[in-house]
Scaffold this active site. Structure first.
Site, PDB file in Angstrom:
ATOM      1  N   ARG A 199      10.386   3.225  16.975  1.00 27.60           N
ATOM      2  CA  ARG A 199       9.178   3.818  17.466  1.00 27.60           C
ATOM      3  C   ARG A 199       9.583   5.478  17.403  1.00 27.60           C
ATOM      4  O   ARG A 199      10.816   5.644  17.490  1.00 27.60           O
ATOM      5  CB  ARG A 199       8.527   3.332  18.683  1.00 27.60           C
ATOM      6  CG  ARG A 199       8.396   1.934  18.680  1.00 27.60           C
ATOM      7  CD  ARG A 199       7.906   1.458  20.033  1.00 27.60           C
ATOM      8  NE  ARG A 199       6.456   1.851  20.287  1.00 27.60           N
ATOM      9  CZ  ARG A 199       5.796   1.621  21.518  1.00 27.60           C
ATOM     10  NH1 ARG A 199       6.258   0.810  22.274  1.00 27.60           N
ATOM     11  NH2 ARG A 199       4.657   2.257  21.715  1.00 27.60           N
ATOM     12  N   GLN A 200       8.775   6.101  17.788  1.00 26.02           N
ATOM     13  CA  GLN A 200       9.033   7.637  18.374  1.00 26.02           C
ATOM     14  C   GLN A 200       8.499   7.856  19.775  1.00 26.02           C
ATOM     15  O   GLN A 200       7.360   7.560  20.036  1.00 26.02           O
ATOM     16  CB  GLN A 200       8.652   8.691  17.241  1.00 26.02           C
ATOM     17  CG  GLN A 200       8.924  10.005  17.527  1.00 26.02           C
ATOM     18  CD  GLN A 200       8.184  10.820  16.647  1.00 26.02           C
ATOM     19  OE1 GLN A 200       7.167  11.038  16.335  1.00 26.02           O
ATOM     20  NE2 GLN A 200       9.096  11.909  15.847  1.00 26.02           N
ATOM     21  N   GLY A 237       0.026   1.869   4.219  1.00 23.31           N
ATOM     22  CA  GLY A 237      -0.493   3.118   3.426  1.00 23.31           C
ATOM     23  C   GLY A 237       0.533   4.120   3.234  1.00 23.31           C
ATOM     24  O   GLY A 237       0.645   4.849   4.282  1.00 23.31           O
ATOM     25  N   ALA A 278       4.073   3.738  12.194  1.00 24.74           N
ATOM     26  CA  ALA A 278       3.504   4.931  11.292  1.00 24.74           C
ATOM     27  C   ALA A 278       4.253   6.201  11.660  1.00 24.74           C
ATOM     28  O   ALA A 278       4.330   6.612  12.930  1.00 24.74           O
ATOM     29  CB  ALA A 278       2.142   5.082  11.566  1.00 24.74           C
ATOM     30  N   ALA A 312       1.957   2.941   8.276  1.00 22.43           N
ATOM     31  CA  ALA A 312       1.501   4.098   7.151  1.00 22.43           C
ATOM     32  C   ALA A 312       2.445   5.166   7.356  1.00 22.43           C
ATOM     33  O   ALA A 312       3.056   5.878   8.448  1.00 22.43           O
ATOM     34  CB  ALA A 312       0.033   4.459   7.749  1.00 22.43           C
ATOM     35  N   GLU A 362       0.836  -1.276   0.000  1.00 25.92           N
ATOM     36  CA  GLU A 362      -0.072  -0.181  -0.075  1.00 25.92           C
ATOM     37  C   GLU A 362       0.743   1.185   0.000  1.00 25.92           C
ATOM     38  O   GLU A 362       0.282   2.318   0.260  1.00 25.92           O
ATOM     39  CB  GLU A 362      -0.892   0.108   1.149  1.00 25.92           C
ATOM     40  CG  GLU A 362      -1.745  -1.091   1.378  1.00 25.92           C
ATOM     41  CD  GLU A 362      -2.767  -1.001   2.390  1.00 25.92           C
ATOM     42  OE1 GLU A 362      -3.913  -0.403   2.188  1.00 25.92           O
ATOM     43  OE2 GLU A 362      -2.512  -1.696   3.197  1.00 25.92           O
ATOM     44  N   SER A 410       7.259   4.619   2.305  1.00 23.70           N
ATOM     45  CA  SER A 410       8.010   4.836   1.282  1.00 23.70           C
ATOM     46  C   SER A 410       9.240   3.893   1.508  1.00 23.70           C
ATOM     47  O   SER A 410      10.315   4.201   2.610  1.00 23.70           O
ATOM     48  CB  SER A 410       8.296   6.259   1.079  1.00 23.70           C
ATOM     49  OG  SER A 410       7.357   7.041   0.626  1.00 23.70           O
ATOM     50  N   ARG A 447       4.966   2.733  -1.266  1.00 23.36           N
ATOM     51  CA  ARG A 447       6.094   2.728  -2.475  1.00 23.36           C
ATOM     52  C   ARG A 447       7.228   1.960  -2.371  1.00 23.36           C
ATOM     53  O   ARG A 447       8.034   2.101  -1.161  1.00 23.36           O
ATOM     54  CB  ARG A 447       6.385   4.277  -2.667  1.00 23.36           C
ATOM     55  CG  ARG A 447       5.138   5.184  -3.132  1.00 23.36           C
ATOM     56  CD  ARG A 447       5.422   6.510  -3.387  1.00 23.36           C
ATOM     57  NE  ARG A 447       5.989   7.212  -1.912  1.00 23.36           N
ATOM     58  CZ  ARG A 447       4.806   7.714  -1.314  1.00 23.36           C
ATOM     59  NH1 ARG A 447       3.614   7.743  -1.468  1.00 23.36           N
ATOM     60  NH2 ARG A 447       4.967   8.304  -0.179  1.00 23.36           N
ATOM     61  N   LYS A 458      23.610   4.941  15.427  1.00 25.78           N
ATOM     62  CA  LYS A 458      23.373   5.376  13.880  1.00 25.78           C
ATOM     63  C   LYS A 458      22.477   4.175  13.365  1.00 25.78           C
ATOM     64  O   LYS A 458      22.511   3.160  13.624  1.00 25.78           O
ATOM     65  CB  LYS A 458      24.278   5.737  13.055  1.00 25.78           C
ATOM     66  CG  LYS A 458      24.851   7.120  13.467  1.00 25.78           C
ATOM     67  CD  LYS A 458      26.147   7.389  12.335  1.00 25.78           C
ATOM     68  CE  LYS A 458      26.641   8.925  12.622  1.00 25.78           C
ATOM     69  NZ  LYS A 458      27.564   9.360  11.456  1.00 25.78           N
TER      70      LYS A 458
END
Length: 397
Positions: free
Chosen positions: A373-374, A282, A324, A308, A265, A285, A267, A360
């Site tokens: 994750r963030q 979705g 995401a 996503a 979903e 990239s 690129r 890194k």
């Protein structure tokens, strides 16, 4: 000259061996006969090549027959070149039919598919200029449209591995054309005839303007492969059986693709490869070698999830998760708590990870079982040992 009709398989084998023993003979690594689309203004220019059958490191007997049929029809093959492209004619077809005579009756279905090509050509009244034969004697930079297409076919048909052949210079070889269905138009032709075509109502409904055609214009996918919008997959992409390409933000470029059932979903840029069971969410990239990876091709392992709108310019191992909206690149600073680092090391015993808290992205490339994750409070990118199993819906793949 003409080849006399061969009446037995033994005589056929003798013809093949005689041809192979001729001076300077060189077996091609790939060959095929293509119907070509020529320019509307530049009639000698080839805009596209449609191969019914592509041979790659196989069917050397058929290659010998085609070379013999070509030379007997008056066209010499340059075995010293990396590639050889020639227009075939009725004499070529007659010679090939005479050589293949012992196999013509049984050439149906999956049997003797090169012979089937010749049978189909023999049924046409005039093949002059519309059909070209291409031999590749080395995997080198393609010099002709026919050679580029032969390589794109080899990729899309799975005859060569992704990133496994030389495509350098392909963009410079292919013309930029307007695609109307499976027919290419020269842009100069459309400009020259724009007024008349629009007044007469014959101006075409252009699907795209590109150097590459769409995958589905040339390739029949596996029965369990789904492509919900034809524009989402470029010719030269490779889709393993079970791959699903959804509409919207999805896209798979040439020399990129999947190695097993994958949900796409997002690129997949050129040179990127996605392993079996993975899910490209979705808008996600995967960067290509020209878009932020410093030439490092990105491979995504098996059963990995790209959330996503995430961005990945880093090779990932199996069973990874990128949440995401998270971006993970070679230079991304990633925080790992000591307890999580111990678990990641246990999942990757061959990795030489230092005892530290900040890494890194490049230091983590290719590792298995990492969840990126963030931290919602600090904005830092963090990594921990993944505890979730990524599993595709079997009913959909």
């Amino acid at each position: 000259m003409a080849i006399e009709t061969i009446t037995s398989t033994e005589a056929f084998k003798q013809l093949v061996e005689e041809t192979k023993q001729s001076e300077g003979y060189r077996e091609p690594i790939a060959f095929g006969i293509a119907r070509v689309d020529r320019g509307q203004l530049s009639v000698e220019a080839v805009l596209q090549a449609n191969y019914a059958i592509v041979n790659w490191m196989e069917n050397y007997g058929s290659a010998a027959v085609f070379i013999r049929a070509l030379t007997e029809a008056g066209t010499e093959v340059d075995f010293t070149a990396d590639e050889c492209v020639a227009t075939i004619n009725d004499r070529f077809v007659e010679n090939a039919m005479a050589a293949f005579s012992p196999y013509v009756a049984e050439a149906t279905g999956e049997a003797h598919r090169n012979v089937q090509v010749i049978k189909a050509l023999a049924a046409l009244e005039d093949i002059a200029k519309d059909f070209r034969i291409c031999f590749l004697f080395a995997d080198a930079k393609p010099q002709s449209v026919e050679a580029v297409y032969l390589k794109l076919y080899a990729l899309s048909l799975g005859k060569v591995p992704l990133r496994g052949i030389v495509l350098d210079g392909a963009f410079g070889v292919l013309p930029n054309v307007a695609w109307v269905g499976n027919r290419p138009y020269e842009l100069a032709y459309l400009r020259d005839n724009e007024i008349e075509m629009k007044i007469c109502g014959t101006y075409p409904n252009i699907d795209s303007v590109d150097k590459f055609p769409r995958y589905l214009q040339h390739v029949i996918p596996a029965d369990n492969t789904r492509i919900l919008e034809s524009s989402k997959v470029r010719m030269g992409a490779q889709l393993a059986p079970g791959t699903t390409v959804m509409p919207g933000a999805s896209y798979i470029n040439f020399n990129a693709g999947t190695l097993g059932p994958v949900m796409v979903e997002g690129r997949i840029s050129s040179s990127a490869v996605v392993g079996s069971g993975s899910d490209v969410g979705g808008g996600a990239s995967i960067l290509g070698v020209l878009s932020g990876t410093d030439g490092n091709p990105v491979s995504i392992g098996e059963n990995t999830l790209l959330g996503a709108n995430s961005v990945t310019g880093l090779p990932l191992g199996d069973a990874c998760i990128v949440d995401a909206g998270v971006t993970i690149l070679e230079g991304t600073k990633v925080k790992i708590a000591l307890g999580e680092l111990v678990k990641i090391k246990a999942a990757n015993p061959e990795a030489a990870l230092e005892e530290k808290s900040t890494f890194k992205g490049a230091e983590l490339q290719g590792l298995n079982g990492i969840h990126y994750r963030q931290n919602s409070l600090t904005g830092e990118t963090i990594a921990r040992r993944s505890t979730r199993e990524v599993k595709l819906n079997d009913e959909l793949h």
